[in-house]
Design an enzyme around this catalytic site. Structure first.
Site, mmCIF file in Angstrom:
data_model
loop_
_atom_site.group_PDB
_atom_site.id
_atom_site.type_symbol
_atom_site.label_atom_id
_atom_site.label_comp_id
_atom_site.label_asym_id
_atom_site.label_seq_id
_atom_site.Cartn_x
_atom_site.Cartn_y
_atom_site.Cartn_z
ATOM 1 N N ASP A 9 4.517 0.368 2.277
ATOM 2 C CA ASP A 9 5.930 0.520 2.639
ATOM 3 C C ASP A 9 6.485 -0.684 3.393
ATOM 4 O O ASP A 9 7.392 -0.548 4.220
ATOM 5 C CB ASP A 9 6.165 1.798 3.473
ATOM 6 C CG ASP A 9 5.543 3.015 2.841
ATOM 7 O OD1 ASP A 9 5.772 3.203 1.629
ATOM 8 O OD2 ASP A 9 4.827 3.763 3.524
ATOM 9 N N GLY B 198 6.116 3.909 -3.809
ATOM 10 C CA GLY B 198 7.553 4.105 -3.960
ATOM 11 C C GLY B 198 8.234 2.811 -3.571
ATOM 12 O O GLY B 198 8.159 2.385 -2.424
ATOM 13 N N LYS C 211 7.790 -4.414 -0.346
ATOM 14 C CA LYS C 211 7.312 -5.298 -1.421
ATOM 15 C C LYS C 211 8.271 -5.318 -2.611
ATOM 16 O O LYS C 211 8.486 -6.347 -3.236
ATOM 17 C CB LYS C 211 5.919 -4.848 -1.893
ATOM 18 C CG LYS C 211 4.857 -4.979 -0.816
ATOM 19 C CD LYS C 211 3.525 -4.454 -1.278
ATOM 20 C CE LYS C 211 3.477 -2.958 -1.453
ATOM 21 N NZ LYS C 211 3.624 -2.172 -0.231
ATOM 22 N N GLN D 88 1.016 -0.073 -2.219
ATOM 23 C CA GLN D 88 0.301 0.255 -0.970
ATOM 24 C C GLN D 88 0.093 -1.004 -0.122
ATOM 25 O O GLN D 88 0.890 -1.925 -0.232
ATOM 26 C CB GLN D 88 -1.043 0.964 -1.266
ATOM 27 C CG GLN D 88 -0.885 2.374 -1.806
ATOM 28 C CD GLN D 88 -0.646 2.433 -3.297
ATOM 29 O OE1 GLN D 88 -1.311 1.754 -4.069
ATOM 30 N NE2 GLN D 88 0.315 3.234 -3.714
HETATM 31 P P1 IMP Z 1 -3.308 8.674 -2.197
HETATM 32 O O1 IMP Z 1 -3.098 7.267 -2.589
HETATM 33 O O2 IMP Z 1 -2.243 9.625 -2.677
HETATM 34 O O3 IMP Z 1 -4.690 9.169 -2.515
HETATM 35 O O4 IMP Z 1 -3.195 8.743 -0.589
HETATM 36 C C1 IMP Z 1 -4.184 8.137 0.257
HETATM 37 C C2 IMP Z 1 -3.530 7.551 1.483
HETATM 38 O O5 IMP Z 1 -2.720 6.448 1.107
HETATM 39 C C3 IMP Z 1 -2.594 8.517 2.226
HETATM 40 O O6 IMP Z 1 -2.653 8.225 3.613
HETATM 41 C C4 IMP Z 1 -1.231 8.151 1.682
HETATM 42 O O7 IMP Z 1 -0.194 8.496 2.571
HETATM 43 C C5 IMP Z 1 -1.384 6.638 1.558
HETATM 44 N N1 IMP Z 1 -0.498 6.036 0.568
HETATM 45 C C6 IMP Z 1 -0.652 6.029 -0.765
HETATM 46 N N2 IMP Z 1 0.347 5.348 -1.351
HETATM 47 C C7 IMP Z 1 1.145 4.913 -0.371
HETATM 48 C C8 IMP Z 1 2.328 4.103 -0.355
HETATM 49 O O8 IMP Z 1 2.856 3.645 -1.378
HETATM 50 N N3 IMP Z 1 2.854 3.858 0.874
HETATM 51 C C9 IMP Z 1 2.281 4.312 2.010
HETATM 52 N N4 IMP Z 1 1.174 5.051 2.040
HETATM 53 C C10 IMP Z 1 0.608 5.351 0.859
#
Ligand code: IMP
Length: 430
Positions: free
Chosen positions: A13, A40, A16, A225
């Site tokens: 977040d 997102g 990017k 991420q």
């Molecule tokens: P997952 O990727 O859904 O398995 O989530 C694993 C961890 O990564 C969690 O703490 C999510 O909140 C975090 N996470 C995954 N994608 C994002 C992102 O695009 N922005 C911020 N945190 C993310």
């Protein structure tokens, strides 16, 4: 013109999508190389907000080809929704502009059900995932039981793969977690529809990238991420299941490191994170609301994918030094500097106190990180609204000093600062 990589330096977040959009006009291809619709990316153009989860942010630029690379995991339902939404807003998302690499893995309702069941079973130890099926899809990839997008070109192979997939998921869902089974026939019909629509988008991603690079065109790898969510270099186990770092762009796109020119680290001027796990500079109460916002503005600190309020804290330099090292960053893009306007002074974490010692580097294990206490240096704040500033010389002295402090403390130049969500709200620093 080689490969340039945009990397999140913190927990995701960082903005990017915003800088990808800014740099995309020079690119032939903008490619996502890891993650899925857990990401997102928000791009604001002329007051209109585009929220993208899977399609690279370059799609808003006519003439740029957008690739969803091998290293990603793709929920076809989400991809089609995004294609339809963009098309309805007049964006060209035809197969001549959007490409899906056959080696990308598919996310099914089985992966989403597993993600939810697994998180529920962890109780207080939950990772706080986005529940998009990301972890289970990458698990299947590593177990060599995954479904690749290339199946969309072969309806018989797709049907057979789905049947085996549903049998495996049902064994785990019903036997392991006591959940309801999935209906294989429903999923087969659903995926046959996705295949019909998405087969025209299939390409050999690494070949497409290689052709562009050999013709001297620029390829922009858009990270999703951030470094601290990297499966190898993040705050394990509170991470995602892929490699958002620069190395992930190599395997995710199928390119070697000799092609890379710039590795651009995107860092927010403060720190945020969603999900669980230690966060040394985390703020609570009024101070947190001051940085997070209340959720009224689209750029307030609430998840684009989940709507969850993000945890917020001051800028953490040990994290930035970690990101610089892991990604061999060539430069910084510092985002959301405008959010700090109006603060009388701005604490920046310059090191940690760990068991009575001062440490400058980010600890490699979570137990040590949980014991780290931030050591702050306070920088002077500025009163002025900087959202309209476009030249470094028009920034208040204190804001310029804040930016220089980041560059000096990390030994890495800051090339861009963003001062608002708009496409034009950047200051080119060099
Ligand atoms: P997952 O990727 O859904 O398995 O989530 C694993 C961890 O990564 C969690 O703490 C999510 O909140 C975090 N996470 C995954 N994608 C994002 C992102 O695009 N922005 C911020 N945190 C993310």
């Amino acid at each position: 013109m080689p490969l340039n990589i945009i990397i999140g330096a913190q927990w995701g977040d960082e903005g990017k999508g915003h800088i990808t959009d800014r740099l995309a006009h020079d690119a032939a291809i903008v490619a996502r190389y890891s993650g899925g619709d857990n990401a997102g990316h928000t791009v604001a153009i002329a007051g209109e907000f585009f929220r993208l989860h899977l399609i690279p942010s370059g799609i808003i630029h006519p003439g740029v080809v957008c690739l969803i690379g091998n290293g990603t995991v793709v929920n076809p339902a989400v991809l089609l929704r995004e294609i339809d939404d963009l098309a309805a807003r007049g964006v060209d998302v035809s197969p001549s502009r959007l490409k899906l690499s056959g080696g990308a893995h598919l996310i099914t309702p089985g992966h989403i059900a597993m993600d939810k069941a697994h998180e529920k079973s962890r109780g207080a130890e939950a990772i706080g995932t986005t529940m998009r099926g990301i972890g289970p899809a990458y698990t299947d990839k590593a177990r060599r039981e995954g479904l690749r997008a290339e199946l969309f070109a072969d309806s018989e192979a797709l049907a057979a793969a789905l049947q085996a997939h549903v049998a495996l998921k049902n064994a785990a869902l019903v036997g392991g977690y006591g959940e309801e089974p999935l209906d294989a026939a429903v999923m087969a019909a659903e995926f046959a529809g996705y295949a019909r629509r998405l087969a025209p988008y299939l390409v050999d991603g690494p070949l497409l990238v290689d052709e562009a690079l050999r013709h001297g065109q620029m390829v922009l790898a858009e990270g999703a991420q951030g470094t601290l969510l990297d499966i190898d270099h993040g705050t394990y186990p509170f991470v995602t299941s892929s490699s958002p770092t620069a190395g992930g762009a190599m395997t995710g796109l199928g390119v070697g490191p000799r092609m890379v020119d710039r590795v651009i680290g995107v860092a927010k001027a403060f720190t945020t994170r969603v999900g669980s796990g230690p966060f040394p500079t985390e703020l609570s109460g009024e101070a947190a609301v001051r940085l997070r916002g209340t959720g009224e503005k689209p750029w307030d600190e609430f998840g684009t994918t989940t709507g969850r309020p993000r945890r917020v804290g001051w800028l953490d330099l040990p994290i930035l030094r970690h990101a610089r090292r892991i990604n061999s960053l060539s430069e910084w893009v510092l985002t959301k500097l405008d959010i700090l306007s109006g603060l009388p002074e701005i604490p920046v974490c310059v090191a940690y106190e760990l068991d009575g010692r001062r440490v400058e580097s980010f600890p490699h294990d979570l137990a040590s990180l949980a014991r780290c206490r931030p050591i702050y240096e306070s920088l002077p704040g500025w009163e002025e609204d900087i959202m309209g500033v476009r030249r470094p010389s028009d920034l208040p002295d204190a804001a310029r000093r804040y930016v220089a402090f980041v560059a000096d403390s990390t030994g890495t130049p800051v090339t861009f600062v963003s001062v608002g969500p708009g496409r034009e709200q950047f200051i080119e620093m060099i």
